[in-house]
Write an enzyme that holds these catalytic residues in place. Sequence first.
Site, PDB file in Angstrom:
ATOM      1  N   HIS A 279       1.124  -9.461  -0.358  1.00 49.12           N
ATOM      2  CA  HIS A 279       0.782  -8.479   0.653  1.00 49.12           C
ATOM      3  C   HIS A 279       1.816  -7.360   0.667  1.00 49.12           C
ATOM      4  CE1 HIS A 279      -2.064 -11.245   3.165  1.00 49.12           C
ATOM      5  NE2 HIS A 279      -2.345 -11.225   1.872  1.00 49.12           N
ATOM      6  N   GLU A 281       3.501  -6.149   3.104  1.00 47.05           N
ATOM      7  CA  GLU A 281       4.689  -6.522   3.872  1.00 47.05           C
ATOM      8  C   GLU A 281       5.620  -7.408   3.050  1.00 47.05           C
ATOM      9  OE1 GLU A 281       1.132  -6.768   6.779  1.00 47.05           O
ATOM     10  OE2 GLU A 281       1.504  -6.850   4.622  1.00 47.05           O
ATOM     11  N   CYS A 306      -0.954 -10.032   8.687  1.00 45.09           N
ATOM     12  CA  CYS A 306      -1.646 -11.306   8.850  1.00 45.09           C
ATOM     13  C   CYS A 306      -0.671 -12.343   9.414  1.00 45.09           C
ATOM     14  CB  CYS A 306      -2.224 -11.773   7.517  1.00 45.09           C
ATOM     15  SG  CYS A 306      -0.968 -12.291   6.318  1.00 45.09           S
ATOM     16  N   CYS A 309       2.244 -13.228   6.966  1.00 38.34           N
ATOM     17  CA  CYS A 309       3.285 -12.204   6.904  1.00 38.34           C
ATOM     18  C   CYS A 309       4.082 -12.138   8.197  1.00 38.34           C
ATOM     19  CB  CYS A 309       2.665 -10.844   6.611  1.00 38.34           C
ATOM     20  SG  CYS A 309       2.129 -10.639   4.894  1.00 38.34           S
TER      21      CYS A 309
END
Length: 363
Positions: A279, A281, A306, A309
């Site tokens: 992701h 992040e 999410c 994360c």
Amino acid sequence: MLIGICGSKCAGKSTVAQYLIDHHGFKKLRLEDETAVHKNGISSGTTDSAMPQQHGTQTPDAVSKLGRGQSYQQQHSFATVASLLDHVTKHWRSRWVTTDIHNEAVLDALSRRPFFILLSVDAPLTVRWQRYKQRRQQQQASSTSLETFVSESDAHLYDPVNGVLPLVSRAAIRLLNTSSDLAHLYATLGKLDLTNQDRLRPSWDSYFMQLASLAAQRCNCMKRAVGCVLVDGTKRTVISTGYNGTPRHLRNCGDGGCPRCNSGDSASGVALGTCLCLHAEENALLEAGRERIREGSVLYCNTCPCLTCSIKIVQVGIGEVVYNQGYSMDTETAEVFRSAGVRLRQFSPPANGLIHLEKMELY
């Protein structure tokens, strides 16, 4: 602030300019068409190339007799775009508006200044035709056929030399004005917040969110384009950036590298444990490393993190998360951040691009 307005014939350019004058204290600027002046050998108005001419002030009774829109006679007129810009630069604390953007050369000159923003106005042909007929009736002028109006409209937009379509394509804000009621139009324009200074010089939130959106364009994930920027909250400097996609040395997700994303079967947030994509992040956190993340660091992401994360964000000590768009597990993420004392807030920059005024919520 200087707002330039361009657009199609009878779309409502002057009406939008009058709204800015009536409700936000803007002053009208008039710029002669230098091309027309050179072509015809005469000036279309009495102006001085170095100094603006402010026409005589009319009495309230005279203005009321002239009706709405005639206050345009009280305006600052210029023979060249250079003299116009000199005047606005010297009076930069005032608000200015012009509908006289004759060609791309004028627009290029205006666009170099940080106080300028271009707005376009358009409407369906049938709507513009009705407005044109009403205007002709009010002026007690002879009627014109629809075919003639369409021909004039096409020339105004598409003429290879003087057409305004290239100008419209460069507008930061593009208004679609189908309103037939002036009060409703003014109300929708008020909701749009055209005078927001973030449009000229982005706030820190706008600046970093735009960087996150730019990073998202580098993503190679088939599911969603996500971008992230990790910021030192004290210095307001970028620590790292990230976007989502498969790890280095693996085939890009967009080339078939992640079976989960390329299957098209998994819903948002489902079966993330089988996904090979990192992701945005995660990539930003890995790029920064724990030693570079200081107290008060802020993470900007164009999409709410999410759940997976969120726990990593908490672990590295980030103090605040700012996002633009929601995600399927915002509630769970918000609870994790609340429990850990991480501030979570949503930020949306001022609306740009194409805006249908009829679809704006008034309340």
